[in-house]
Design an enzyme around this catalytic site. Structure first.
Site, mmCIF file in Angstrom:
data_model
loop_
_atom_site.group_PDB
_atom_site.id
_atom_site.type_symbol
_atom_site.label_atom_id
_atom_site.label_comp_id
_atom_site.label_asym_id
_atom_site.label_seq_id
_atom_site.Cartn_x
_atom_site.Cartn_y
_atom_site.Cartn_z
ATOM 1 C CG HIS A 181 10.039 -1.286 6.296
ATOM 2 N ND1 HIS A 181 10.485 -1.420 7.606
ATOM 3 C CD2 HIS A 181 8.693 -1.123 6.381
ATOM 4 C CE1 HIS A 181 9.437 -1.342 8.421
ATOM 5 N NE2 HIS A 181 8.337 -1.164 7.704
ATOM 6 C CD GLU A 182 6.927 1.110 3.685
ATOM 7 O OE1 GLU A 182 5.850 0.508 3.805
ATOM 8 O OE2 GLU A 182 7.489 1.668 4.646
ATOM 9 N N GLY A 226 7.227 5.820 4.861
ATOM 10 C CA GLY A 226 6.718 4.866 3.886
ATOM 11 C C GLY A 226 5.443 4.229 4.405
ATOM 12 C CD GLN A 273 2.528 -0.222 6.920
ATOM 13 O OE1 GLN A 273 3.067 0.303 5.969
ATOM 14 N NE2 GLN A 273 2.887 0.022 8.169
ATOM 15 C CG HIS A 330 4.661 -3.476 5.165
ATOM 16 N ND1 HIS A 330 4.179 -4.038 6.326
ATOM 17 C CD2 HIS A 330 5.382 -2.397 5.544
ATOM 18 C CE1 HIS A 330 4.597 -3.322 7.367
ATOM 19 N NE2 HIS A 330 5.336 -2.316 6.918
ATOM 20 C CB CYS A 333 6.805 -0.997 11.310
ATOM 21 S SG CYS A 333 5.489 -1.453 10.167
ATOM 22 C CG LEU A 334 3.882 4.515 10.134
ATOM 23 C CD1 LEU A 334 3.158 5.239 8.999
ATOM 24 C CD2 LEU A 334 4.158 5.467 11.292
HETATM 25 NI NI NI Z 1 6.304 -0.875 8.116
#
Ligand code: NI
Length: 168
Positions: A134-135, A46, A51, A138, A92-93
């Site tokens: 999660h997304e 995701g 991000q 963000h 998380c990226l």
């Molecule tokens: Ni993330």
């Protein structure tokens, strides 16, 4: 297509509530394509536009399940959360190298627009439900580490900084 630069923990854009997007546009289509490419390149499931440094309410998700094709949503909102919750490790990226166990509802209903501007209502469970939460977090400036106990967070952030220094 282009790979987008992924913002890392500490970037202000990750903590700012993102702005709703007006609807489909060529720019938005390009952004979504680039977000997918960036997510796959980073082996993520995701990615949210903040991000990529863009304070827009746009997410892409691909949990790799055959029954759930890749998904892009504009202005997604969680409109229902199930009472049942479970705990699972998340990554998380934007905070590479650390994982933390987060408790979340196991089912959610998400509403938003697809990339063509059509209304979407999605009933999700399991990994997809977790990933969507999660997304969407963000888009509200929330990161998974915010759910951890202060002690756990401190330990993980120490590890993260050590890794970041090593890789600098
Ligand atoms: Ni993330």
């Amino acid at each position: 297509m282009a790979l987008l630069n992924i913002e890392m923990l500490g970037a202000e854009v990750l903590r700012r509530p993102a702005e709703p997007v007006p609807g489909p546009s060529p720019e938005l289509e390009r952004l979504i394509r680039d977000m997918f490419e960036t997510m796959y390149d980073a082996h993520g499931i995701g990615l949210a536009a903040p991000q990529a440094g863009l304070s827009h309410r746009v997410i892409v998700v691909d949990v790799g399940e055959e029954s759930r094709p890749p998904l892009a949503l504009l202005n997604p909102v969680i409109t229902q959360s199930g009472a049942e919750r479970d705990r699972h490790e998340e990554e998380c990226l934007s905070i590479p190298g650390i994982t933390g166990t987060v408790e979340r509802p196991t089912t959610v209903v998400v509403e938003g627009l697809d990339p063509q501007g059509q209304p979407v209502r999605l009933e999700a469970e399991g990994m997809l439900a977790r990933c969507l939460q999660h997304e969407i977090d963000h888009l509200n400036g929330v990161l998974f580490i915010d759910y951890l106990s202060p002690m756990k967070r401190t330990i993980l952030l120490k590890k993260y900084r050590r890794l970041a220094e090593r890789d600098a």
